[in-house]
Design an enzyme around this catalytic site. Structure first.
Site, PDB file in Angstrom:
ATOM      1  N   THR A 170      79.867  33.732  44.066  1.00  0.00           N
ATOM      2  CA  THR A 170      79.941  35.154  44.432  1.00  0.00           C
ATOM      3  C   THR A 170      80.675  35.358  45.754  1.00  0.00           C
ATOM      4  O   THR A 170      81.197  36.446  45.997  1.00  0.00           O
ATOM      5  CB  THR A 170      78.525  35.758  44.579  1.00  0.00           C
ATOM      6  OG1 THR A 170      77.749  34.867  45.387  1.00  0.00           O
ATOM      7  CG2 THR A 170      77.844  35.945  43.242  1.00  0.00           C
ATOM      8  N   ASP A 171      80.707  34.317  46.610  1.00  0.00           N
ATOM      9  CA  ASP A 171      81.231  34.560  47.969  1.00  0.00           C
ATOM     10  C   ASP A 171      82.699  34.964  47.973  1.00  0.00           C
ATOM     11  O   ASP A 171      83.082  35.921  48.645  1.00  0.00           O
ATOM     12  CB  ASP A 171      80.941  33.383  48.924  1.00  0.00           C
ATOM     13  CG  ASP A 171      81.520  32.044  48.523  1.00  0.00           C
ATOM     14  OD1 ASP A 171      82.081  31.934  47.403  1.00  0.00           O
ATOM     15  OD2 ASP A 171      81.422  31.094  49.329  1.00  0.00           O
ATOM     16  N   LEU A 221      76.444  19.756  48.379  1.00  0.00           N
ATOM     17  CA  LEU A 221      75.566  20.065  49.519  1.00  0.00           C
ATOM     18  C   LEU A 221      76.384  20.275  50.803  1.00  0.00           C
ATOM     19  O   LEU A 221      75.869  20.193  51.911  1.00  0.00           O
ATOM     20  CB  LEU A 221      74.518  18.959  49.710  1.00  0.00           C
ATOM     21  CG  LEU A 221      73.581  18.734  48.513  1.00  0.00           C
ATOM     22  CD1 LEU A 221      72.607  17.598  48.780  1.00  0.00           C
ATOM     23  CD2 LEU A 221      72.808  20.005  48.160  1.00  0.00           C
ATOM     24  N   ASP A 237      79.541  28.314  52.767  1.00  0.00           N
ATOM     25  CA  ASP A 237      79.116  27.003  53.269  1.00  0.00           C
ATOM     26  C   ASP A 237      79.190  26.940  54.791  1.00  0.00           C
ATOM     27  O   ASP A 237      78.242  26.530  55.465  1.00  0.00           O
ATOM     28  CB  ASP A 237      79.979  25.892  52.667  1.00  0.00           C
ATOM     29  CG  ASP A 237      79.947  25.906  51.153  1.00  0.00           C
ATOM     30  OD1 ASP A 237      79.079  26.594  50.589  1.00  0.00           O
ATOM     31  OD2 ASP A 237      80.791  25.230  50.544  1.00  0.00           O
ATOM     32  N   SER A 297      79.024  18.644  52.407  1.00  0.00           N
ATOM     33  CA  SER A 297      79.329  17.631  53.423  1.00  0.00           C
ATOM     34  C   SER A 297      80.595  18.013  54.189  1.00  0.00           C
ATOM     35  O   SER A 297      80.691  17.764  55.396  1.00  0.00           O
ATOM     36  CB  SER A 297      79.487  16.254  52.784  1.00  0.00           C
ATOM     37  OG  SER A 297      80.500  16.283  51.808  1.00  0.00           O
ATOM     38  N   GLY A 301      80.528  15.020  48.025  1.00  0.00           N
ATOM     39  CA  GLY A 301      80.928  15.459  46.679  1.00  0.00           C
ATOM     40  C   GLY A 301      79.756  15.830  45.797  1.00  0.00           C
ATOM     41  O   GLY A 301      79.833  15.738  44.574  1.00  0.00           O
TER      42      GLY A 301
HETATM   43  C1  GLA Z   1      81.630  25.832  47.035  1.00  0.00           C
HETATM   44  C2  GLA Z   1      82.446  26.721  47.954  1.00  0.00           C
HETATM   45  C3  GLA Z   1      81.673  27.986  48.325  1.00  0.00           C
HETATM   46  C4  GLA Z   1      81.117  28.686  47.102  1.00  0.00           C
HETATM   47  C5  GLA Z   1      80.413  27.704  46.178  1.00  0.00           C
HETATM   48  C6  GLA Z   1      80.018  28.331  44.861  1.00  0.00           C
HETATM   49  O1  GLA Z   1      80.515  25.340  47.704  1.00  0.00           O
HETATM   50  O2  GLA Z   1      82.818  26.026  49.116  1.00  0.00           O
HETATM   51  O3  GLA Z   1      82.504  28.837  49.088  1.00  0.00           O
HETATM   52  O4  GLA Z   1      82.123  29.390  46.430  1.00  0.00           O
HETATM   53  O5  GLA Z   1      81.215  26.562  45.892  1.00  0.00           O
HETATM   54  O6  GLA Z   1      79.078  29.322  45.074  1.00  0.00           O
END
Ligand code: GLA
Length: 388
Positions: free
Chosen positions: A37-38, A126, A173, A128, A123
């Protein structure tokens, strides 16, 4: 903190022959809900986790970044102002990318002997990489005596991903990794960058992260493909509704239904995931504020089904992990987390049932896939900063 700083210092000294003068750290993150969604300007609800990346350094005056990745036992060098990507050691690109963005902002930079060490699985969804970027940012801030304020820090990290690394990722993230607070999840509006720290205060539930052990193979290209499919959906929705809109955030479920016959099946399903995920994320934030684990768990599961069927970013191992989790006693809900195509699932589990849940989940996952899996039970952790 999950990395032992004293032994990391010793390892730095053994490698370089002198002590580090600056030690920066940043956590990984798990996204509780609000997936893909971001970059559609929607809503997310992640929390930082008790796994982290630590960067130890001593400044150099010759503009050289002399880096050692302790986890891989690999060294690589780069020179400030050259801004080349590394052919062999992709991990140093995150450090160079952060320095490059800071140089564009005219911030005072210096070189460094530096060591990177961490325990965020690489990978695995989470974050990294965001963790390394934000720890590196703290390092340069400290060495240069400046501070990058508010959302500028996460936005800098996003530019590193988008422009230097080449993944069209969103802001989630870096935002949670930089701004997270212990004991809290973070509800973020990815358009305005307004956010709220929401206490994670369930009396009887905790988050269990389960790594499938499948690293995200073709994830960068598949991820960029999803970003492009969403842009295509926006074009169709704008044409069908006659309204201006730059992102899926600008359209409703009603818009989607009225535009359905003018959209490709793929664009329709991608848009349906994103539009309904925003609604689920807002509802999940309410459930979290109210400490309602049953409600939050149901929303997490609904999110997963949508990611599996409409957004198509799960894989057989993730589907095995989440369906096993949901069938176990004490599980309120489970979903894949992060970009998908491998990586981790997250479940909300009753405290009293957690030990048995973890044991059974790993045993049944191994039986189903032949893979060992790995579990991380984490409280919400603190965002990036200096290691004390
Ligand atoms: C990765 C991207 C985030 C986000 C997620 C999915 O982690 O870095 O910006 O789009 O996937 O929600």
């Amino acid at each position: 903190m999950s990395i032992d700083i004293q032994s990391a210092q010793k390892q730095f000294e053994a490698h370089f022959g002198f002590a580090p003068t600056v030690i920066a750290r940043a956590p990984g993150r798990v996204n509780i809900i609000g997936e893909h969604t971001d970059y559609n300007h929607g809503f997310v609800l992640p929390m930082a986790i008790e796994r982290e990346t630590v960067v130890l350094a001593r400044p150099r005056q010759d503009g050289v970044l002399n880096a050692y990745a302790a986890n891989f036992d690999k060294s690589a060098q780069a020179r400030l102002m050259t801004w080349d990507k590394s052919a062999q050691n992709g991990w140093i690109d995150y450090v160079v990318g952060v320095a490059f963005e800071l140089s564009k902002m005219q911030r005072p930079l210096c070189g460094a002997d530096l060591m990177i060490i961490g325990d965020v699985p690489v990978g695995s969804g989470l974050s990294s990489s965001a963790s390394l970027e934000m720890a590196t940012l703290v390092l340069f801030e400290q060495m240069g005596g400046f501070a990058v304020e508010g959302p500028e820090g996460p936005l800098l990290g996003k530019r590193v991903e988008n422009l230097f690394i080449g993944v069209n990722s969103g802001i989630m993230d870096q935002f949670i990794v930089r701004m997270g607070k212990a004991g809290h999840a973070l509800f973020l509006d990815c358009r305005s960058h307004e956010y709220e720290l929401v206490p994670v205060a369930f009396e009887s539930a905790r988050f269990v992260i389960a790594n499938t052990g499948v690293t995200r193979g073709l994830s960068a290209s598949k991820y960029n493909e999803r970003v492009a499919e969403c842009a295509e959906a926006v074009t169709s929705l704008a044409a069908a509704t006659g309204r201006k809109g730059s992102h899926l955030r600008d359209f409703t479920e009603g818009d989607l239904e009225s535009a359905a016959c003018l959209m490709t099946d793929v664009a329709y399903r991608r848009a349906r995931h994103v539009i309904t995920e925003d609604l689920r994320t807002k509802a999940a934030c309410e459930a979290m504020r109210a400490g309602n684990a049953v409600q939050l768990g149901a929303l997490m599961t609904a999110s997963d089904i949508s990611l599996r069927d409409d957004y198509e970013v799960t894989c057989p191992e993730l589907d095995a992990m989440t369906s096993i989790a949901r069938a176990l006693p004490g599980c309120y809900g489970a979903r894949m987390t992060g970009a998908g195509f491998g990586g981790c699932a997250v479940s909300l589990v009753d405290v009293g049932a957690t030990d048995a849940f973890v044991r059974e989940l790993l045993a049944r996952y191994r039986e189903a896939t032949g893979l060992p899996g790995e579990v991380i039970v984490s409280a919400p952790a603190e965002g990036a900063g200096l290691a004390s």
